[in-house]
Design a protein around this motif. Structure first.
Motif, PDB file in Angstrom:
ATOM      1  N   GLU A 280      30.285  33.275  32.570  1.00  0.00           N
ATOM      2  CA  GLU A 280      30.821  32.511  33.579  1.00  0.00           C
ATOM      3  C   GLU A 280      32.447  32.075  33.099  1.00  0.00           C
ATOM      4  OE1 GLU A 280      31.529  31.440  36.907  1.00  0.00           O
ATOM      5  OE2 GLU A 280      29.535  30.443  36.180  1.00  0.00           O
ATOM      6  N   GLY A 281      33.449  32.243  34.203  1.00  0.00           N
ATOM      7  CA  GLY A 281      34.828  32.427  33.597  1.00  0.00           C
ATOM      8  C   GLY A 281      35.337  31.877  35.584  1.00  0.00           C
ATOM      9  N   PRO A 282      36.822  31.730  34.813  1.00  0.00           N
ATOM     10  CA  PRO A 282      37.398  31.446  36.381  1.00  0.00           C
ATOM     11  C   PRO A 282      37.817  32.811  37.876  1.00  0.00           C
ATOM     12  CG  PRO A 282      38.770  31.884  34.220  1.00  0.00           C
ATOM     13  CD  PRO A 282      37.258  31.844  34.094  1.00  0.00           C
ATOM     14  N   LEU A 283      37.567  33.451  37.115  1.00  0.00           N
ATOM     15  CA  LEU A 283      37.736  34.699  37.719  1.00  0.00           C
ATOM     16  C   LEU A 283      36.137  35.082  38.805  1.00  0.00           C
ATOM     17  CD1 LEU A 283      39.472  37.549  36.809  1.00  0.00           C
ATOM     18  CD2 LEU A 283      40.363  35.724  37.914  1.00  0.00           C
ATOM     19  N   ARG A 284      34.900  34.378  39.102  1.00  0.00           N
ATOM     20  CA  ARG A 284      33.783  34.474  39.595  1.00  0.00           C
ATOM     21  C   ARG A 284      34.523  34.435  41.259  1.00  0.00           C
ATOM     22  NH1 ARG A 284      28.167  33.543  40.801  1.00  0.00           N
ATOM     23  NH2 ARG A 284      28.386  33.079  38.164  1.00  0.00           N
ATOM     24  N   ASN A 285      34.934  33.353  42.156  1.00  0.00           N
ATOM     25  CA  ASN A 285      35.146  34.165  43.223  1.00  0.00           C
ATOM     26  C   ASN A 285      36.012  35.060  43.913  1.00  0.00           C
ATOM     27  OD1 ASN A 285      33.825  31.511  43.958  1.00  0.00           O
ATOM     28  ND2 ASN A 285      35.839  30.954  44.065  1.00  0.00           N
ATOM     29  N   ASP A 286      37.113  35.540  42.751  1.00  0.00           N
ATOM     30  CA  ASP A 286      37.606  36.233  42.902  1.00  0.00           C
ATOM     31  C   ASP A 286      36.842  38.015  42.880  1.00  0.00           C
ATOM     32  OD1 ASP A 286      40.195  35.107  42.558  1.00  0.00           O
ATOM     33  OD2 ASP A 286      40.615  35.830  41.271  1.00  0.00           O
ATOM     34  N   LEU A 287      36.160  37.852  41.598  1.00  0.00           N
ATOM     35  CA  LEU A 287      35.130  38.470  41.500  1.00  0.00           C
ATOM     36  C   LEU A 287      33.971  39.377  43.206  1.00  0.00           C
ATOM     37  CD1 LEU A 287      33.941  38.866  37.194  1.00  0.00           C
ATOM     38  CD2 LEU A 287      35.995  40.664  39.124  1.00  0.00           C
ATOM     39  N   GLN A 288      33.014  38.027  43.679  1.00  0.00           N
ATOM     40  CA  GLN A 288      32.587  38.429  44.088  1.00  0.00           C
ATOM     41  C   GLN A 288      33.448  38.298  46.190  1.00  0.00           C
ATOM     42  OE1 GLN A 288      31.573  33.578  44.192  1.00  0.00           O
ATOM     43  NE2 GLN A 288      29.082  33.584  43.236  1.00  0.00           N
ATOM     44  N   ALA A 289      34.581  38.111  45.628  1.00  0.00           N
ATOM     45  CA  ALA A 289      35.676  38.883  47.115  1.00  0.00           C
ATOM     46  C   ALA A 289      35.708  39.500  46.903  1.00  0.00           C
ATOM     47  CB  ALA A 289      37.133  37.881  47.201  1.00  0.00           C
ATOM     48  N   GLU A 290      35.910  40.886  45.791  1.00  0.00           N
ATOM     49  CA  GLU A 290      35.981  42.081  45.120  1.00  0.00           C
ATOM     50  C   GLU A 290      34.762  42.897  45.699  1.00  0.00           C
ATOM     51  OE1 GLU A 290      38.595  45.546  44.526  1.00  0.00           O
ATOM     52  OE2 GLU A 290      38.657  43.344  44.683  1.00  0.00           O
ATOM     53  N   ALA A 291      33.708  42.420  45.704  1.00  0.00           N
ATOM     54  CA  ALA A 291      32.161  43.293  46.143  1.00  0.00           C
ATOM     55  C   ALA A 291      32.135  43.273  47.219  1.00  0.00           C
ATOM     56  CB  ALA A 291      31.511  42.607  44.599  1.00  0.00           C
ATOM     57  N   ARG A 292      31.939  41.966  48.121  1.00  0.00           N
ATOM     58  CA  ARG A 292      32.434  42.136  49.552  1.00  0.00           C
ATOM     59  C   ARG A 292      33.835  43.057  49.951  1.00  0.00           C
ATOM     60  NH1 ARG A 292      32.048  36.079  48.835  1.00  0.00           N
ATOM     61  NH2 ARG A 292      34.617  36.166  49.001  1.00  0.00           N
ATOM     62  N   GLU A 293      34.369  43.175  49.535  1.00  0.00           N
ATOM     63  CA  GLU A 293      35.728  44.220  50.049  1.00  0.00           C
ATOM     64  C   GLU A 293      34.990  45.524  50.265  1.00  0.00           C
ATOM     65  OE1 GLU A 293      40.334  45.197  49.481  1.00  0.00           O
ATOM     66  OE2 GLU A 293      39.936  42.863  49.338  1.00  0.00           O
ATOM     67  N   LEU A 294      34.761  46.204  48.793  1.00  0.00           N
ATOM     68  CA  LEU A 294      34.188  47.032  48.378  1.00  0.00           C
ATOM     69  C   LEU A 294      32.817  47.798  49.157  1.00  0.00           C
ATOM     70  CD1 LEU A 294      35.099  46.844  44.091  1.00  0.00           C
ATOM     71  CD2 LEU A 294      35.812  48.607  46.479  1.00  0.00           C
ATOM     72  N   GLY A 295      31.855  46.522  49.391  1.00  0.00           N
ATOM     73  CA  GLY A 295      31.128  46.768  50.315  1.00  0.00           C
ATOM     74  C   GLY A 295      29.943  46.910  49.825  1.00  0.00           C
ATOM     75  N   ILE A 296      29.560  46.016  48.423  1.00  0.00           N
ATOM     76  CA  ILE A 296      28.466  45.863  47.890  1.00  0.00           C
ATOM     77  C   ILE A 296      28.520  44.538  47.289  1.00  0.00           C
ATOM     78  CG2 ILE A 296      29.040  48.412  46.621  1.00  0.00           C
ATOM     79  CD1 ILE A 296      30.681  46.821  44.327  1.00  0.00           C
ATOM     80  N   ALA A 297      28.474  43.471  47.326  1.00  0.00           N
ATOM     81  CA  ALA A 297      27.694  42.662  47.608  1.00  0.00           C
ATOM     82  C   ALA A 297      26.632  41.919  47.833  1.00  0.00           C
ATOM     83  CB  ALA A 297      28.576  41.173  48.128  1.00  0.00           C
TER      84      ALA A 297
END
Length: 363
Positions: A231-248
């Protein structure tokens, strides 16, 4: 405790965490080796892993509000109680212990456990300066890796003779049992595509963005999934990155788990993507769980743990292509199970605890 303890451990601990688990394990091993231990909690600290913490350790809360208050309370403690040795964990505890001892004019020897690469973790100039001034005044510094030792010598004016490398007590007798503990994630049920795992605080240090990008490259080659525990402060950023990469759809972030061993035992591959570490205990846990690993060659620890890359590939920091290629190679041809167990004796909890006791003159 009717008489002074053999050893007092001073630290601002949370209920859960990597350092916290190591302190809990050390307390258990010290007791088993006949040493009377007292845990002195600092700065709102909590008993680590309360369900597993040994009953034979007396716990005292320093109840300090900050460093100045902590110094006064440590000084008062050392005047009242004279343990044979004091061991600190985390920078806050090291500094209040060293200044408090000077204020008390006490002769209690202080040993400072250094768990990370201080030149990376102490970013504020005042913290770095105070460490350069205070740390050499410890009786001995205990570095969790050779890389951490080198950092202390090169950047904090510490005499090389003053620093002892003692690895963390990561390999415990209960690991075989913990590997079999139930856990309910459907991707790890055993009949799906291989699962790659990352573990750590969701912070820039762990560089999970590079792991996501490397996984996206791998996912274009073969069916697989990625779980990142923590857990940590970058959760939302990492989830957004996964969506942008098409791997969510193939990435899951379940949050923090108390014990990663049963998760690791069911994964096909563990990847450490960190920019820096102290030792990278989770790599040792992965090897102990029988899981192949790929690691960044970051300071400090992975190169030492993996015996220069013999136990698993080391890749440059932040290079997604190299990481993806190493992941694909290990998944295609996992190393022999016996190879992963080589070198783990260094991290056996009983041997590590004995090394601590010898270093502190308690054995």
């Amino acid at each position: 405790m009717s008489q002074p303890p053999d050893l007092t451990i001073l630290a601002p601990l949370k209920a859960w965490g990597g350092i916290e688990r190591k302190i809990m394990i050390l307390c258990r091993e010290f007791l088993a080796q006949g040493v009377r231990v007292q845990l002195l909690l600092a700065r709102g600290g909590e008993v680590p892993y309360p369900d597993e913490f040994p009953d034979g350790v007396e716990v005292v809360d320093l109840r300090n509000r900050g460093k100045q208050d902590g110094v006064l309370k440590v000084a008062r403690y050392l005047r009242r109680c004279q343990p044979r040795a004091l061991l600190t964990a985390k920078d806050h505890a090291a500094k209040i212990a060293l200044v408090g001892r000077a204020l008390a004019r006490s002769q209690v020897p202080i040993y400072v456990k250094v768990t990370n690469t201080l030149s990376e973790t102490l970013r504020r100039p005042v913290k770095r300066y105070s460490a350069r001034w205070l740390y050499p005044r410890a009786n001995r510094l205990i570095a969790v890796s050779s890389g951490v030792r080198s950092d202390l010598i090169d950047n904090f004016a510490v005499d090389p003779e003053q620093v002892e490398v003692i690895y963390n007590p990561t390999v415990t007798p209960d690991i075989a049992e913990r590997r079999r503990l139930p856990m309910g994630h459907p991707w790890l049920a055993g009949d799906g595509p291989p699962v790659v795992m990352g573990i750590g605080r969701l912070t820039p240090q762990k560089d999970f963005v590079t792991l996501l990008r490397a996984f996206a490259r791998l996912r274009r080659q073969r069916l697989c999934r990625l779980i990142i525990l923590g857990e940590g402060p970058l959760r939302n950023d990492l989830q957004a990155e996964a969506r942008e990469l098409g791997i969510a759809e193939d990435v899951d972030l379940p949050g923090y788990v108390q014990d990663p061993i049963p998760w690791l035992a069911r994964a096909s591959l563990f990847v450490l993507s960190s920019r820096y570490e102290g030792l990278a205990n989770v790599v040792i846990e992965a090897l102990a769980a029988g899981t192949p690993v790929v690691c960044t060659d970051c300071p400090s620890g992975p190169d030492e743990i993996l015996l220069g890359g013999r136990l698993g590939p080391l890749v440059p920091i932040g290079e997604e292509l190299a990481m993806s290629e190493a992941m694909a190679a290990v998944l295609a041809e996992p190393p022999p199970a016996g190879l992963l167990q080589e070198g783990l004796e260094r991290f056996r909890s009983d041997k590590v605890a004995a090394h601590y006791l010898r270093t502190m003159g308690l054995q």
